[in-house]
Structures are given as structure tokens and as C-alpha cells.
Design a protein around this motif. Structure first.
Motif, PDB file in Angstrom:
ATOM      1  N   HIS A  19       0.801  -1.219   0.000  1.00 21.56           N
ATOM      2  CA  HIS A  19       0.000   0.000   0.000  1.00 21.56           C
ATOM      3  C   HIS A  19       0.839   1.277   0.000  1.00 21.56           C
ATOM      4  O   HIS A  19       0.353   2.348   0.344  1.00 21.56           O
ATOM      5  CB  HIS A  19      -0.962  -0.019   1.188  1.00 21.56           C
ATOM      6  CG  HIS A  19      -2.011  -1.091   1.067  1.00 21.56           C
ATOM      7  ND1 HIS A  19      -3.109  -0.976   0.252  1.00 21.56           N
ATOM      8  CD2 HIS A  19      -2.093  -2.323   1.637  1.00 21.56           C
ATOM      9  CE1 HIS A  19      -3.843  -2.073   0.332  1.00 21.56           C
ATOM     10  NE2 HIS A  19      -3.245  -2.906   1.165  1.00 21.56           N
ATOM     11  N   GLY A  20       2.079   1.174  -0.396  1.00 19.67           N
ATOM     12  CA  GLY A  20       2.905   2.361  -0.561  1.00 19.67           C
ATOM     13  C   GLY A  20       3.408   2.986   0.714  1.00 19.67           C
ATOM     14  O   GLY A  20       3.886   4.118   0.695  1.00 19.67           O
ATOM     15  N   LEU A  21       3.320   2.267   1.829  1.00 19.71           N
ATOM     16  CA  LEU A  21       3.761   2.823   3.103  1.00 19.71           C
ATOM     17  C   LEU A  21       5.228   2.471   3.350  1.00 19.71           C
ATOM     18  O   LEU A  21       5.578   1.699   4.243  1.00 19.71           O
ATOM     19  CB  LEU A  21       2.883   2.284   4.239  1.00 19.71           C
ATOM     20  CG  LEU A  21       1.422   2.741   4.188  1.00 19.71           C
ATOM     21  CD1 LEU A  21       0.605   2.026   5.252  1.00 19.71           C
ATOM     22  CD2 LEU A  21       1.327   4.251   4.366  1.00 19.71           C
ATOM     23  N   TYR A  22       6.081   3.052   2.533  1.00 14.11           N
ATOM     24  CA  TYR A  22       7.515   2.832   2.708  1.00 14.11           C
ATOM     25  C   TYR A  22       8.285   3.998   2.108  1.00 14.11           C
ATOM     26  O   TYR A  22       7.729   4.835   1.399  1.00 14.11           O
ATOM     27  CB  TYR A  22       7.952   1.504   2.085  1.00 14.11           C
ATOM     28  CG  TYR A  22       7.790   1.383   0.581  1.00 14.11           C
ATOM     29  CD1 TYR A  22       8.865   1.602  -0.278  1.00 14.11           C
ATOM     30  CD2 TYR A  22       6.574   1.023   0.025  1.00 14.11           C
ATOM     31  CE1 TYR A  22       8.736   1.469  -1.655  1.00 14.11           C
ATOM     32  CE2 TYR A  22       6.427   0.884  -1.347  1.00 14.11           C
ATOM     33  CZ  TYR A  22       7.510   1.104  -2.181  1.00 14.11           C
ATOM     34  OH  TYR A  22       7.370   0.979  -3.534  1.00 14.11           O
ATOM     35  N   LEU A  23       9.576   4.044   2.412  1.00 16.04           N
ATOM     36  CA  LEU A  23      10.452   5.094   1.899  1.00 16.04           C
ATOM     37  C   LEU A  23      11.430   4.467   0.927  1.00 16.04           C
ATOM     38  O   LEU A  23      12.012   3.419   1.194  1.00 16.04           O
ATOM     39  CB  LEU A  23      11.229   5.762   3.041  1.00 16.04           C
ATOM     40  CG  LEU A  23      10.396   6.330   4.189  1.00 16.04           C
ATOM     41  CD1 LEU A  23      11.309   6.955   5.235  1.00 16.04           C
ATOM     42  CD2 LEU A  23       9.400   7.350   3.688  1.00 16.04           C
ATOM     43  N   LEU A  24      11.621   5.117  -0.192  1.00 14.24           N
ATOM     44  CA  LEU A  24      12.499   4.586  -1.225  1.00 14.24           C
ATOM     45  C   LEU A  24      13.941   4.983  -0.960  1.00 14.24           C
ATOM     46  O   LEU A  24      14.235   6.132  -0.669  1.00 14.24           O
ATOM     47  CB  LEU A  24      12.067   5.113  -2.598  1.00 14.24           C
ATOM     48  CG  LEU A  24      12.838   4.552  -3.792  1.00 14.24           C
ATOM     49  CD1 LEU A  24      12.480   3.100  -4.014  1.00 14.24           C
ATOM     50  CD2 LEU A  24      12.516   5.362  -5.047  1.00 14.24           C
ATOM     51  N   ASN A  25      14.826   4.022  -1.051  1.00 10.94           N
ATOM     52  CA  ASN A  25      16.255   4.286  -0.895  1.00 10.94           C
ATOM     53  C   ASN A  25      16.792   4.835  -2.211  1.00 10.94           C
ATOM     54  O   ASN A  25      16.833   4.139  -3.216  1.00 10.94           O
ATOM     55  CB  ASN A  25      16.986   2.989  -0.525  1.00 10.94           C
ATOM     56  CG  ASN A  25      18.427   3.231  -0.145  1.00 10.94           C
ATOM     57  OD1 ASN A  25      19.125   4.028  -0.763  1.00 10.94           O
ATOM     58  ND2 ASN A  25      18.872   2.529   0.890  1.00 10.94           N
ATOM     59  N   SER A  26      17.209   6.089  -2.202  1.00  8.75           N
ATOM     60  CA  SER A  26      17.652   6.756  -3.426  1.00  8.75           C
ATOM     61  C   SER A  26      18.993   6.235  -3.927  1.00  8.75           C
ATOM     62  O   SER A  26      19.402   6.526  -5.052  1.00  8.75           O
ATOM     63  CB  SER A  26      17.753   8.262  -3.192  1.00  8.75           C
ATOM     64  OG  SER A  26      18.709   8.546  -2.185  1.00  8.75           O
ATOM     65  N   GLU A  27      19.692   5.469  -3.090  1.00  8.10           N
ATOM     66  CA  GLU A  27      20.992   4.941  -3.489  1.00  8.10           C
ATOM     67  C   GLU A  27      20.898   3.490  -3.963  1.00  8.10           C
ATOM     68  O   GLU A  27      21.911   2.837  -4.183  1.00  8.10           O
ATOM     69  CB  GLU A  27      21.973   5.055  -2.324  1.00  8.10           C
ATOM     70  CG  GLU A  27      22.245   6.507  -1.921  1.00  8.10           C
ATOM     71  CD  GLU A  27      23.213   6.619  -0.766  1.00  8.10           C
ATOM     72  OE1 GLU A  27      23.603   5.555  -0.205  1.00  8.10           O
ATOM     73  OE2 GLU A  27      23.596   7.739  -0.408  1.00  8.10           O
ATOM     74  N   GLY A  28      19.677   2.991  -4.105  1.00 11.36           N
ATOM     75  CA  GLY A  28      19.494   1.654  -4.632  1.00 11.36           C
ATOM     76  C   GLY A  28      19.566   0.540  -3.607  1.00 11.36           C
ATOM     77  O   GLY A  28      19.526  -0.634  -3.961  1.00 11.36           O
ATOM     78  N   ASN A  63      18.160  -1.244   0.219  1.00 14.58           N
ATOM     79  CA  ASN A  63      16.858  -1.706   0.670  1.00 14.58           C
ATOM     80  C   ASN A  63      15.959  -0.534   1.040  1.00 14.58           C
ATOM     81  O   ASN A  63      16.403   0.461   1.627  1.00 14.58           O
ATOM     82  CB  ASN A  63      17.009  -2.627   1.887  1.00 14.58           C
ATOM     83  CG  ASN A  63      17.718  -3.921   1.543  1.00 14.58           C
ATOM     84  OD1 ASN A  63      17.599  -4.415   0.421  1.00 14.58           O
ATOM     85  ND2 ASN A  63      18.451  -4.469   2.495  1.00 14.58           N
ATOM     86  N   ASN A  64      14.684  -0.648   0.703  1.00 16.71           N
ATOM     87  CA  ASN A  64      13.716   0.373   1.083  1.00 16.71           C
ATOM     88  C   ASN A  64      13.399   0.262   2.570  1.00 16.71           C
ATOM     89  O   ASN A  64      13.497  -0.821   3.162  1.00 16.71           O
ATOM     90  CB  ASN A  64      12.430   0.213   0.275  1.00 16.71           C
ATOM     91  CG  ASN A  64      12.651   0.403  -1.215  1.00 16.71           C
ATOM     92  OD1 ASN A  64      13.487   1.197  -1.617  1.00 16.71           O
ATOM     93  ND2 ASN A  64      11.918  -0.336  -2.033  1.00 16.71           N
ATOM     94  N   ALA A  65      13.017   1.368   3.191  1.00 16.80           N
ATOM     95  CA  ALA A  65      12.590   1.363   4.590  1.00 16.80           C
ATOM     96  C   ALA A  65      11.083   1.143   4.611  1.00 16.80           C
ATOM     97  O   ALA A  65      10.328   1.975   4.136  1.00 16.80           O
ATOM     98  CB  ALA A  65      12.947   2.678   5.265  1.00 16.80           C
ATOM     99  N   VAL A  66      10.662   0.003   5.143  1.00 20.24           N
ATOM    100  CA  VAL A  66       9.221  -0.309   5.183  1.00 20.24           C
ATOM    101  C   VAL A  66       8.750  -0.215   6.635  1.00 20.24           C
ATOM    102  O   VAL A  66       8.261   0.822   7.051  1.00 20.24           O
ATOM    103  CB  VAL A  66       8.945  -1.702   4.571  1.00 20.24           C
ATOM    104  CG1 VAL A  66       7.436  -1.971   4.522  1.00 20.24           C
ATOM    105  CG2 VAL A  66       9.526  -1.784   3.162  1.00 20.24           C
ATOM    106  N   THR A  67       8.900  -1.272   7.417  1.00 19.29           N
ATOM    107  CA  THR A  67       8.489  -1.178   8.821  1.00 19.29           C
ATOM    108  C   THR A  67       9.382  -0.205   9.587  1.00 19.29           C
ATOM    109  O   THR A  67       9.010   0.265  10.664  1.00 19.29           O
ATOM    110  CB  THR A  67       8.535  -2.564   9.500  1.00 19.29           C
ATOM    111  OG1 THR A  67       9.839  -3.134   9.337  1.00 19.29           O
ATOM    112  CG2 THR A  67       7.495  -3.490   8.880  1.00 19.29           C
ATOM    113  N   HIS A  68      10.542   0.112   9.035  1.00 17.70           N
ATOM    114  CA  HIS A  68      11.444   1.095   9.652  1.00 17.70           C
ATOM    115  C   HIS A  68      11.094   2.530   9.245  1.00 17.70           C
ATOM    116  O   HIS A  68      11.655   3.484   9.806  1.00 17.70           O
ATOM    117  CB  HIS A  68      12.892   0.801   9.245  1.00 17.70           C
ATOM    118  CG  HIS A  68      13.771   0.395  10.395  1.00 17.70           C
ATOM    119  ND1 HIS A  68      13.404  -0.532  11.336  1.00 17.70           N
ATOM    120  CD2 HIS A  68      15.013   0.800  10.767  1.00 17.70           C
ATOM    121  CE1 HIS A  68      14.374  -0.684  12.223  1.00 17.70           C
ATOM    122  NE2 HIS A  68      15.358   0.124  11.901  1.00 17.70           N
TER     123      HIS A  68
END
Length: 207
Positions: A141-150, A152-157
Motif C-alpha cells: 500500500h505504498g507505506l515505505y520510503l524509497l532508498n535513493s541509493e538503490g 533496501n527500502n525502509a518499510v516497517t522502519h
């Protein structure tokens, strides 16, 4: 340098996500170098909270869990261990630190249209969920932050990143942000702060 870029964008409406949809939406916070800005989304705590309230296809206790995760900035393992005895009538939560984090008392927001006892009862169902399930739902559902450096994305974090940057925005105090996350080391907070927060921190506060 924190690789998670939180881009502030105003938005008008939020699109609901059909049940069973996987990765239907772009992440809440995204790097302009990787994804074009999409209208209809907030990129901060306001978006997270609005989206959580929309997830009516999931049990109420699960939505309360996501709301508590957002408010406390706790680790998912810390929040999943919470029970009704850990929250009082004033919506203060006693969060037991994990992975070497310190224990802390955090305030949480009452959930809409829930009496305090109903709210507390939801905590006793947190143990029904696993961190893997929470991860999958948040990601879908899009509740995460994208890692701009490629990386891992931050999801539960993601709520931890949002809380850290919010505390620095309000206080210009990285040490205080670290304490809010339960860090015992002053260096740990650097990982959570975006460049905007670091720049703000280095500026002198107006007198």
C-alpha cells in the motif's frame, strides 16, 4: 549520509487501494532521480496516517497497530510485543526496547471513533500478526520510503525515519531524536536523518 529522501509535496486526494493489490502505489517518499513525483500523495506522516485510516479491508486491530508504529517510531518487534497492560488511559505507551534499544514512554494518538478501552483491547491482538505480514501489507500500500541509493527500502522502519526527522525539525537536536528512537549511541541517529534535516540542524536557531 541518510539515503532515504523525504520529499515534501502537497496533495489533494488519496487514492484507495483495491484489496489484494500489490505495489499499486509509488512509495511515500521517493527520490526525484528515480521516480517522477505523482500527484495524490503526501510524503510524510500525514500521508501515512491517512492511508492507514483507509485500510478498512484489514482488521481494526491491525490498523491500530500501524497507527501505533507510526506514532512511536518503534521497531516492529517492539510494537508487536505491546499488550493492553502497556498502554494507559492517557494513551501513554510503555515501549520495551529491543536490539539494545532503551525502554521509553511514548504518547500515541487516539484512533478515530474508538473509546480508550476499545483502543487498548486492540493491543491484545497485536500478537496475531508477524513482522513479515506487516511488511508485506505496508509495501503493498505504498507505506515505505524509497532508498535513493538503490539499497533496501525502509518499510516497517519508515516510521523511525519520519519520527527522527520530525524531532530534529522541531528541536534542532539530534541527540533528542536518538533518544526518541531508543538509541544508546549518539552516532546511530545519523543513519535516519535526511540531508534537509542535517542542514537545518547545522543552522543556528533564530533568537
Amino acid at each position: 549520509s541518510c539515503p532515504y529522501v523525504i520529499m515534501k509535496r502537497k496533495s489533494s486526494t488519496l487514492r484507495s487501494v483495491p484489496r489484494g493489490t500489490k505495489s499499486a502505489l509509488t512509495p511515500v517518499a521517493q527520490s526525484s532521480g528515480l521516480l517522477l513525483p505523482e500527484t495524490g500523495q503526501y510524503s510524510d506522516i500525514v500521508f501515512f496516517r491517512s492511508r492507514i485510516y483507509e485500510l478498512t479491508m484489514y482488521p481494526l486491530s491491525f490498523r491500530v497497530l500501524l497507527s501505533v508504529l507510526l506514532d512511536t517510531g518503534g521497531r516492529i518487534s517492539e510494537v508487536l510485543r505491546l499488550r493492553s497492560v502497556n498502554v494507559n488511559l492517557n494513551f501513554r505507551v510503555s515501549l520495551k526496547g529491543s536490539k539494545g534499544s532503551a525502554d521509553r514512554i511514548m504518547s500515541v494518538r487516539p484512533y478515530p471513533n474508538l473509546a480508550v478501552e476499545q483502543f487498548r483491547a486492540c493491543f491484545d491482538e497485536f500478537g496475531d500478526y508477524s513482522r513479515f505480514y506487516v511488511y508485506r501489507v505496508m509495501k503493498a500500500h505504498g507505506l515505505y520510503l524509497l532508498n535513493s541509493e538503490g539499497g533496501n527500502n525502509a518499510v516497517t522502519h519508515a516510521p523511525r525515519h519520519l519520527l527522527a526527522n520530525e524531532v530534529v525539525e522541531l528541536s534542532n537536536d539530534e541527540e533528542l531524536a536518538g533518544k526518541a528512537l531508543g538509541h544508546k549511541s549518539k552516532k546511530s541517529i545519523k543513519y535516519y536523518l535526511n540531508d534537509e534535516a542535517k542542514t537545518r540542524k547545522n543552522k543556528k536557531s533564530p533568537k
